[in-house]
Design a protein around this motif. Structure first.
Motif, PDB file in Angstrom:
ATOM      1  N   GLY A 122       0.827  -1.210   0.000  1.00 54.24           N
ATOM      2  CA  GLY A 122       0.000   0.000   0.000  1.00 54.24           C
ATOM      3  C   GLY A 122       0.852   1.247   0.000  1.00 54.24           C
ATOM      4  N   LEU A 123       1.914   1.211   0.814  1.00 50.39           N
ATOM      5  CA  LEU A 123       2.803   2.362   0.910  1.00 50.39           C
ATOM      6  C   LEU A 123       3.448   2.661  -0.440  1.00 50.39           C
ATOM      7  CD1 LEU A 123       4.145   4.415   2.769  1.00 50.39           C
ATOM      8  CD2 LEU A 123       5.910   2.743   3.255  1.00 50.39           C
ATOM      9  N   ALA A 124       3.901   1.596  -1.097  1.00 43.24           N
ATOM     10  CA  ALA A 124       4.524   1.781  -2.407  1.00 43.24           C
ATOM     11  C   ALA A 124       3.542   2.447  -3.370  1.00 43.24           C
ATOM     12  CB  ALA A 124       4.989   0.436  -2.949  1.00 43.24           C
ATOM     13  N   ILE A 125       2.283   1.982  -3.316  1.00 43.94           N
ATOM     14  CA  ILE A 125       1.281   2.551  -4.235  1.00 43.94           C
ATOM     15  C   ILE A 125       1.027   4.020  -3.911  1.00 43.94           C
ATOM     16  CG2 ILE A 125      -1.152   2.428  -4.916  1.00 43.94           C
ATOM     17  CD1 ILE A 125      -0.900  -0.666  -4.431  1.00 43.94           C
ATOM     18  N   VAL A 126       0.856   4.310  -2.612  1.00 45.85           N
ATOM     19  CA  VAL A 126       0.591   5.702  -2.216  1.00 45.85           C
ATOM     20  C   VAL A 126       1.732   6.605  -2.676  1.00 45.85           C
ATOM     21  CG1 VAL A 126       0.418   7.250  -0.234  1.00 45.85           C
ATOM     22  CG2 VAL A 126      -0.876   5.124  -0.267  1.00 45.85           C
ATOM     23  N   TYR A 127       2.946   6.134  -2.463  1.00 42.99           N
ATOM     24  CA  TYR A 127       4.115   6.918  -2.819  1.00 42.99           C
ATOM     25  C   TYR A 127       4.131   7.157  -4.328  1.00 42.99           C
ATOM     26  CZ  TYR A 127       8.947   8.409  -3.052  1.00 42.99           C
ATOM     27  OH  TYR A 127      10.072   9.128  -3.274  1.00 42.99           O
ATOM     28  N   TRP A 128       3.825   6.102  -5.067  1.00 37.85           N
ATOM     29  CA  TRP A 128       3.857   6.174  -6.531  1.00 37.85           C
ATOM     30  C   TRP A 128       2.791   7.140  -7.029  1.00 37.85           C
ATOM     31  CZ3 TRP A 128       0.439   3.133 -10.037  1.00 37.85           C
ATOM     32  CH2 TRP A 128       0.820   3.269 -11.388  1.00 37.85           C
ATOM     33  N   ARG A 129       1.627   7.163  -6.345  1.00 37.45           N
ATOM     34  CA  ARG A 129       0.537   8.032  -6.780  1.00 37.45           C
ATOM     35  C   ARG A 129       0.754   9.488  -6.381  1.00 37.45           C
ATOM     36  NH1 ARG A 129      -4.429   5.408  -7.841  1.00 37.45           N
ATOM     37  NH2 ARG A 129      -5.095   7.528  -8.286  1.00 37.45           N
ATOM     38  N   GLY A 130       1.842   9.798  -5.677  1.00 29.24           N
ATOM     39  CA  GLY A 130       2.109  11.199  -5.356  1.00 29.24           C
ATOM     40  C   GLY A 130       2.334  11.458  -3.886  1.00 29.24           C
ATOM     41  N   GLY A 131       1.926  10.543  -3.038  1.00 29.81           N
ATOM     42  CA  GLY A 131       2.256  10.672  -1.621  1.00 29.81           C
ATOM     43  C   GLY A 131       1.261  11.496  -0.824  1.00 29.81           C
ATOM     44  N   GLN A 132       1.107  11.130   0.423  1.00 31.80           N
ATOM     45  CA  GLN A 132       0.231  11.870   1.330  1.00 31.80           C
ATOM     46  C   GLN A 132       0.738  11.580   2.734  1.00 31.80           C
ATOM     47  OE1 GLN A 132      -2.191  11.479   3.704  1.00 31.80           O
ATOM     48  NE2 GLN A 132      -3.094  13.511   3.542  1.00 31.80           N
ATOM     49  N   THR A 133       1.175  12.632   3.419  1.00 29.45           N
ATOM     50  CA  THR A 133       1.908  12.475   4.668  1.00 29.45           C
ATOM     51  C   THR A 133       1.249  11.517   5.657  1.00 29.45           C
ATOM     52  OG1 THR A 133       2.759  14.691   4.396  1.00 29.45           O
ATOM     53  CG2 THR A 133       2.935  13.738   6.590  1.00 29.45           C
ATOM     54  N   GLN A 134      -0.034  11.748   5.965  1.00 27.24           N
ATOM     55  CA  GLN A 134      -0.677  10.956   7.020  1.00 27.24           C
ATOM     56  C   GLN A 134      -0.765   9.482   6.630  1.00 27.24           C
ATOM     57  OE1 GLN A 134      -1.835  13.924   6.065  1.00 27.24           O
ATOM     58  NE2 GLN A 134      -1.749  15.153   7.934  1.00 27.24           N
ATOM     59  N   ILE A 135      -1.164   9.228   5.367  1.00 30.74           N
ATOM     60  CA  ILE A 135      -1.308   7.835   4.938  1.00 30.74           C
ATOM     61  C   ILE A 135       0.058   7.149   4.898  1.00 30.74           C
ATOM     62  CG2 ILE A 135      -2.119   6.339   3.068  1.00 30.74           C
ATOM     63  CD1 ILE A 135      -4.138   8.490   2.358  1.00 30.74           C
TER      64      ILE A 135
END
Lengths: 475, 279
Positions: free
Chosen positions: B12-25
């Motif tokens: 999930g982290l990899a995906i979030v990071y790839w999609r642009g990132g969001q500090t809290q998530i």
């Protein structure tokens, strides 16, 4: 696990060392939840280094003036230092930058906190006694270095809050007799706010202090390794043995697990709990101060000293000035630091106890030390509260001046009261209760029919003895 | 279970990071992944491995007597050999000392000499006052009991030249006699740098005519020449004596009446050898 064995074999073929590994893997670690506090500090430090390296790729230690044109609207078009702008960029433009920055800051707060709590544990259980007195001093050096790393790091974003903190540090240094002016100019690179200070703080923060920290930590851990852990008293425990689980695999696995839990907890704090939102404080301007201005928590006690000190601590000698901050901000912390650093020596001097100790004491077993420790913690607590008197005044709806008077009285009365109370409680507990594991053998003497005496084992429940006598004295 | 959760969170982290990132998530997923691994390891260690408590002898304390004697022996043998070359030893100590002394100079070069920088600010006689917005201050501009920050005309934003300008009722002023002419139309001007620890004094309590430092609550009485009346500051704020020039602008009569800011050892002496009088 076959892979691990294979790897070890390959290395042993080349450098040997199986006997060293044999001893290391079989090393025995006593187990108690309180022993993990030092580990928490260690793992926080590892995370500090990891996140810190990430941040150095983007941070710029320069006071060069730039105009902000990043994505944060309220600051667009504002003049600021390149340092502040680079931290803004880390927070808003670098992917995962903010989470890294916040994990770094939280790790620093937890690092110092863990060291402090670890030290309190060592203090109250007497773990600092010979032969571990050296390591007490090394550990305390680590705390001071941690505070130094915290202060220099806190200053790097060059925001309004950190500017206030640096100014106070500069002025305190300036107040030292004879060498103050020269020392302040040396340290800050000129009259505050000298543009050179960021480069100096940066060098201190990323090279010099971490280098010293790693060095002192290595010594600290090597000594622990060599001297082995202390342990609490219990069945089968003695001063000459060590009881616990072996490094491989039980203890090692658990320690590794704890490391991941610490990393995870700090990530959670860094992700969900905002820390040091520099965009709210704004860039540093020399003619503004942010209010309320609080230092990081571990500096709060010095801030409290500075706020409570009366102004007659400033005086002249032969036409030279001993400025007001010198006594509260330099002398008093210095005295406190010296007492703590030399505590094992002081205690040995007063108790005459030169024995080697591997078994821990419960706090009640050393009532005077425990009482003094609690009094010391109370002083720190009152000073830390006084260091945020403006925030408290606002929260409690009381005048700051009134609050200051309350704090002065508290500083005078609370530590002795807390110390005395602790002493009474320790005595009471020690007298009343018996050691949970090793109950003292209590013997009653009975006059027998022949006119002689018989010993009778007494199995009275704990606490049933006459109050006011210690268990050992009843035997 | 814990490990599987960690796998999910990591992906999930990899995906979030790839999609642009969001500090809290990012923080939360990283935490779940790490705590998953850690918790799994601890559970493994505590529950799935047989508890294996062992007791072993300790070896703290001094080394064996023979080892100690051997070390002491070779040390004292070495000392004896060294002692035969006393002069050489002394010369070595001398050389190391001289080198140490010489090594102090690069340290000295790290810090510029204080010189007279601590005694001077950019204020000079006849210099106009510029406020925070950059405007020059005219004599009729401020209302009574108002408060503004001013800088030397030539050094806007100056850290040591910053001053507070307050207009009070001229008849209420109780300035020392030699400063009485420095407050035209009730304009009094003091250094904004606190004499305690150097914070800018940002609070003006108009009701009591007091200036208060937000950092450590040092309080100064504006009417009596900024004498400290509360808090840790011990010295008054230096005053900037003012007058009105021909074009109705407020101007300084000179530098402040004393060195500004926090105290230091030689503050009353004046900079040595610089020819500047102690202020």
């Amino acid at each position: 696990m076959k892979l691990v064995r294979k790897g070890v074999e390959e290395i042993d073929d080349r450098v040997g060392g199986a006997s060293f590994l044999k001893r290391s893997l079989g090393k025995v670690f006593p187990d108690h939840w309180a022993f993990m506090l030092g580990e928490v500090a260690l793992y926080s430090f590892v995370l500090l280094v990891l996140t810190g390296v990430f941040l150095t790729f983007f941070y710029e230690p320069s006071t060069r003036e730039v105009t902000y044109d990043g994505p944060y609207p309220p600051l667009q078009g504002e003049q600021m230092s390149a340092a502040y702008e680079s931290v803004m960029r880390i927070s808003y433009e670098v992917r995962a930058g903010l989470v890294m920055r916040q994990i770094h800051h939280w790790s620093a707060l937890v690092f110092v906190a863990a060291i402090l709590v670890h030290m309190l544990r060592v203090f109250f259980t007497g773990a600092f006694r010979k032969p571990r007195d050296i390591n007490w001093t090394v550990g305390f050096t680590l705390l001071l270095l941690g505070m130094g790393a915290g202060f220099t790091g806190y200053s790097l974003p060059d925001d309004l809050l950190s500017g206030t903190g640096i100014r106070i540090g500069y002025s305190a240094l300036l107040s030292i007799p004879v060498i103050g002016e020269w020392a302040a100019f040396l340290f800050f690179g000129g009259e505050y706010p000298a543009p050179a200070f960021l480069r100096r703080f940066y060098a201190l923060h990323i090279m010099i202090i971490p280098g010293l920290l790693i060095g002192a930590m290595t010594v600290h851990l090597m000594l622990v390794w060599r001297q082995k852990h202390t342990e609490f008293d219990g069945p089968g425990r003695s001063e000459h043995t060590v009881t616990g689980t072996r490094l491989w695999p039980n203890y090692g696995m658990k320690a590794l697990g704890l490391m991941f839990v610490v990393f995870g907890t700090l990530s959670l704090l860094g992700g969900l709990f905002q820390v040091n939102p520099i965009w709210l404080y704004g860039p540093f301007v020399p003619y503004s101060a942010s209010s309320p201005a609080q230092p990081d928590w571990y500096m709060g006690w010095i801030e409290g000293l500075v706020r409570l000190a009366p102004n007659w601590t400033e005086f002249s000698v032969f036409g030279y000035l001993v400025a007001e901050p010198f006594i509260p901000a330099v002398v008093l912390p210095g005295i406190f630091i010296t007492i703590v650093a030399l505590w094992p020596v002081l205690e040995r001097r007063f108790t005459g106890d030169h024995e080697m100790h591997n078994l821990l004491q419960r706090p009640r077993d050393a009532p005077i030390r425990t009482a003094l420790g609690v009094a010391g913690v109370t002083i720190m607590a009152v000073l830390t509260l006084a260091g945020s008197n403006d925030v408290l005044a606002k929260f409690l709806q009381i005048e700051v001046d009134t609050l200051n008077e309350v704090f002065k009285w508290l500083l005078l009365l609370a530590p002795p009261a807390a110390g005395y109370l602790t002493y009474r409680i320790c005595r009471e507990l020690r007298d009343r209760d018996e050691h949970p594991i090793r109950r003292p053998r209590r013997v009653r003497v009975r006059w027998n029919a022949e006119g002689g005496f018989d010993d009778v084992e007494d199995d009275a429940p704990p606490g049933a003895g006459s109050p006011g006598t210690r268990p050992e004295e009843r035997v | 279970m814990a490990f599987s959760l960690a796998i999910l969170a990591g992906l999930g982290l990899a995906i979030v990071y790839w999609r642009g990132g969001q500090t809290q998530i990012e923080g939360a997923l990283l935490a779940v992944a790490l705590i998953g691994i850690g918790g799994g390891l601890i559970y493994w260690s505590k529950q799935l491995m047989p508890p294996a408590e062992v007791t072993e002898p300790r070896h703290t304390g001094p080394s064996a007597d023979e080892d100690r004697e051997a070390v002491e022996g070779s040390l004292s043998e070495g000392e004896e050999r060294l002692a035969r070359r006393t002069l050489l030893g002394r010369l070595l100590i001398g050389a190391a000392g001289a080198l140490g002394l010489a090594a102090l100079f690069p340290i000295r070069s790290l810090g510029p000499s204080p010189g007279d920088t601590l005694y001077r600010t950019p204020w000079r006689a006849g210099m106009r006052l510029r406020d925070e917005t950059g405007r020059l201050v005219k004599v009729d501009e401020l209302e009574q009991d108002s408060f503004t920050t001013v800088f030397p005309e030539t050094a806007p934003g100056s850290a040591d030249g910053q001053a507070v300008l307050i207009r009070v009722d001229p008849s209420a002023l109780r300035l020392p006699a030699d400063r009485a002419d420095g407050a035209p139309e009730g304009y009094v001007c003091y250094s904004k740098v606190c004499t305690h620890l150097g914070c800018p004094i940002g609070l003006y309590l108009a009701a009591t005519h007091e200036l208060r430092c937000p950092c450590h609550q040092s309080t100064f009485d504006v009417l009596s020449g900024a004498e400290p009346v509360y808090g840790p500051a011990a010295r008054p704020l230096p005053q900037l004596l003012l007058e009105v020039d021909d074009d109705d602008y407020l101007v300084a009569q000179g530098d402040f009446t004393g060195p500004i800011g926090p105290g230091y050892w030689t503050i009353d002496k004046g900079p040595e050898g610089s020819g500047v009088d102690p202020l």
